[in-house]
Write a protein that holds these residues in place. Structure first.
Motif, PDB file in Angstrom:
ATOM      1  N   LEU A 108      34.056  41.534   4.974  1.00 56.53           N
ATOM      2  CA  LEU A 108      34.014  40.482   3.966  1.00 56.53           C
ATOM      3  C   LEU A 108      33.788  39.132   4.626  1.00 56.53           C
ATOM      4  CD1 LEU A 108      36.983  41.532   1.648  1.00 56.53           C
ATOM      5  CD2 LEU A 108      34.542  42.025   1.386  1.00 56.53           C
ATOM      6  N   LEU A 155      38.308  45.067   0.739  1.00 54.32           N
ATOM      7  CA  LEU A 155      37.062  45.656   1.230  1.00 54.32           C
ATOM      8  C   LEU A 155      36.976  47.149   0.927  1.00 54.32           C
ATOM      9  CD1 LEU A 155      34.419  45.392   2.862  1.00 54.32           C
ATOM     10  CD2 LEU A 155      35.779  45.767   4.945  1.00 54.32           C
ATOM     11  N   ARG A 195      29.508  39.482  -2.947  1.00 57.71           N
ATOM     12  CA  ARG A 195      28.728  39.227  -1.728  1.00 57.71           C
ATOM     13  C   ARG A 195      27.749  38.077  -1.942  1.00 57.71           C
ATOM     14  NH1 ARG A 195      30.432  42.503   2.440  1.00 57.71           N
ATOM     15  NH2 ARG A 195      30.684  44.716   1.943  1.00 57.71           N
ATOM     16  N   THR A 251      33.270  38.217  -8.632  1.00 56.30           N
ATOM     17  CA  THR A 251      33.918  39.322  -7.916  1.00 56.30           C
ATOM     18  C   THR A 251      34.334  40.485  -8.809  1.00 56.30           C
ATOM     19  OG1 THR A 251      36.205  38.494  -8.002  1.00 56.30           O
ATOM     20  CG2 THR A 251      34.809  37.665  -6.204  1.00 56.30           C
TER      21      THR A 251
END
Ligand SMILES: [Zn+2]
Length: 254
Positions: A83, A212, A228, A234
């Motif tokens: 991440l 993750l 990402r 998210t």
């Protein structure tokens, strides 16, 4: 005569080796629809041809509004990697050449709806497209997440899957329109737009609370993550097997 005039333009910029590799991955990811690369065109199994071009516009938002197919493939998606805070305007997968999606998943709510399948999402029934194996893939994600009870609070309840709509404040069709996206539990979600930032501006502050291990489960099954992106979202995962897969994640097929 027209073809003689147009020929030099079409020949001006052949695809680079890297671009050819990306187009090949796209074709391999959607074998029910795509057949081959021919010069600067993507050829479908039904004979349809789509141009492989870039939008030369410099504005970030204008390019997102009207991308060429090569723009969609331009940024490498960091599948299964650690991440990191995404760099300025690094949004791999956020750029979508809409004619490709309309043709595969449906060009209207009614057409998309005819392909939806119910998926049991931890006791909640969500509707996901069966096209390209997306629904089956989400069931595989659910089966794997179920083996990690500590991840359940992030994924359930889902905030939504299929909804025919534009991305808020834009002319772009949301991938939720195609039944190929899922939003997770909003209680653990962070979204750049909720924090008062403007698209394309520098200095958008990144925030994420998802682990993750959860992201990687989705990525191994062909789902990219909005966390990402510089324009992070998210809770959002979407089915994009041309960008991530078990092979991309360096593991054998789950
Ligand atoms: Zn979403």
């Amino acid at each position: 005569m027209a073809s003689l005039v147009l020929a030099p333009v079409a020949m001006a910029q052949p695809l680079t080796a890297e671009e050819q590799t990306r187009v090949t991955r796209l074709i391999q990811a959607y074998p029910d629809f795509l057949a081959r690369l021919d010069g600067k065109e993507l050829v479908w199994k039904d004979g349809t041809r789509m141009p492989l071009t870039h939008n030369a516009t410099r504005s970030y938002s204008a390019r997102l509004d009207q991308p060429g197919l090569l723009d969609q493939l331009e940024l490498p998606y960091p599948a299964c990697q650690s991440l990191n805070t995404p760099s300025f305007t690094f949004d791999p997968g956020r750029t979508r050449y809409e004619p490709l999606f309309f043709k595969m998943y449906g060009a209207s709510a009614r057409e998309v709806r005819s392909h939806l399948e119910p998926v049991n999402w931890f006791g909640q029934t969500v509707q996901v497209t069966g096209v390209n194996g997306a629904a089956a893939s989400l069931r595989a994600v659910a089966n794997e997440v179920a083996q990690h009870p500590e991840l359940l609070r992030y994924v359930h309840p889902s905030a939504g899957t299929f909804l025919w709509r534009k991305v808020a404040g834009t002319p772009r069709q949301s991938v939720h329109s195609f039944g190929a996206a899922i939003d997770l539990n909003t209680a653990y979600s962070d979204y750049w737009l909720w924090r008062g930032f403007k698209e394309g501006q520098p200095g958008i502050r990144y925030r994420n609370r998802l682990p993750l291990a959860l992201v990687q489960i989705f990525e191994r099954h062909g789902w990219i993550w909005g966390g990402r992106w510089y324009h992070y979202d998210t809770m959002h995962f979407e089915y994009r097997p041309e960008l991530t897969s078990a092979a991309t994640c360096g593991v054998s097929a789950p």
